[in-house]
Design a protein around this motif. Structure first.
Motif, PDB file in Angstrom:
ATOM      1  N   GLU A  60       0.833  -1.199   0.000  1.00 45.82           N
ATOM      2  CA  GLU A  60       0.000   0.000   0.000  1.00 45.82           C
ATOM      3  C   GLU A  60       0.872   1.255   0.000  1.00 45.82           C
ATOM      4  OE1 GLU A  60      -0.464  -2.678   1.977  1.00 45.82           O
ATOM      5  OE2 GLU A  60      -2.388  -3.390   1.203  1.00 45.82           O
ATOM      6  N   ALA A  63       2.496   1.656  -3.483  1.00 48.81           N
ATOM      7  CA  ALA A  63       1.567   2.140  -4.508  1.00 48.81           C
ATOM      8  C   ALA A  63       1.424   3.667  -4.502  1.00 48.81           C
ATOM      9  CB  ALA A  63       0.201   1.481  -4.326  1.00 48.81           C
ATOM     10  N   LEU A  88       2.375  -5.999  -6.678  1.00 51.29           N
ATOM     11  CA  LEU A  88       1.289  -5.017  -6.579  1.00 51.29           C
ATOM     12  C   LEU A  88       0.025  -5.536  -7.253  1.00 51.29           C
ATOM     13  CD1 LEU A  88       3.269  -1.729  -7.359  1.00 51.29           C
ATOM     14  CD2 LEU A  88       2.016  -2.196  -5.243  1.00 51.29           C
ATOM     15  N   GLN A  91      -2.279  -7.907  -5.577  1.00 58.60           N
ATOM     16  CA  GLN A  91      -3.118  -7.322  -4.515  1.00 58.60           C
ATOM     17  C   GLN A  91      -4.076  -6.263  -5.076  1.00 58.60           C
ATOM     18  OE1 GLN A  91      -3.048  -8.421  -1.272  1.00 58.60           O
ATOM     19  NE2 GLN A  91      -1.761  -9.982  -2.207  1.00 58.60           N
ATOM     20  N   LEU A  93      -3.226  -3.648  -6.798  1.00 58.48           N
ATOM     21  CA  LEU A  93      -2.603  -2.331  -6.678  1.00 58.48           C
ATOM     22  C   LEU A  93      -1.691  -2.067  -7.862  1.00 58.48           C
ATOM     23  CD1 LEU A  93      -1.591  -2.625  -2.903  1.00 58.48           C
ATOM     24  CD2 LEU A  93      -3.479  -1.276  -3.832  1.00 58.48           C
ATOM     25  N   LYS A  96       1.786   4.492  -8.727  1.00 51.75           N
ATOM     26  CA  LYS A  96       1.116   5.767  -8.975  1.00 51.75           C
ATOM     27  C   LYS A  96       1.427   6.186 -10.418  1.00 51.75           C
ATOM     28  CE  LYS A  96       2.963   9.709  -7.591  1.00 51.75           C
ATOM     29  NZ  LYS A  96       3.512  10.728  -6.709  1.00 51.75           N
TER      30      LYS A  96
END
Length: 98
Positions: A60, A63, A88, A91, A93, A96
């Protein structure tokens, strides 16, 4: 042909190892502290230390950064990006957007 001399070093814990650079990281200590699971366990020691030094310990948190930002971290290389992308995506995700 130039040869690189390796110097015998001793870490704080007393482990002895040879290194040709000034990097103080002890390979024995690094192996002992490598996570057994999770996305950090997939990475090389320099890449893992780079994320840890930026307090990125969860997917998290990862990300919140773009690939470009991560690649600017000292010790982080392009080879780790596919591993992180896979972790990522598993999950749901993503990095960015740049």
């Amino acid at each position: 042909m130039e040869t690189t001399k390796k110097k015998l070093k001793t870490c704080e814990k007393g482990h002895q190892f040879y290194k040709s650079t000034d990097c103080p990281a002890c390979p024995v200590c690094e192996a002992e502290r490598k996570p057994q699971d999770g996305f950090l366990s997939l990475l090389s020691a320099p890449a893992r230390r780079a994320l840890e030094s930026h307090h990125i310990l969860t997917l998290e948190e990862l990300a919140k950064y773009s690939e470009r930002e991560i690649l600017k971290f000292h010790g982080f290389g392009k080879g780790s990006i596919p591993l992180l992308k896979k972790a990522l995506s598993e999950q749901g995700l993503f990095f960015k957007a740049q």
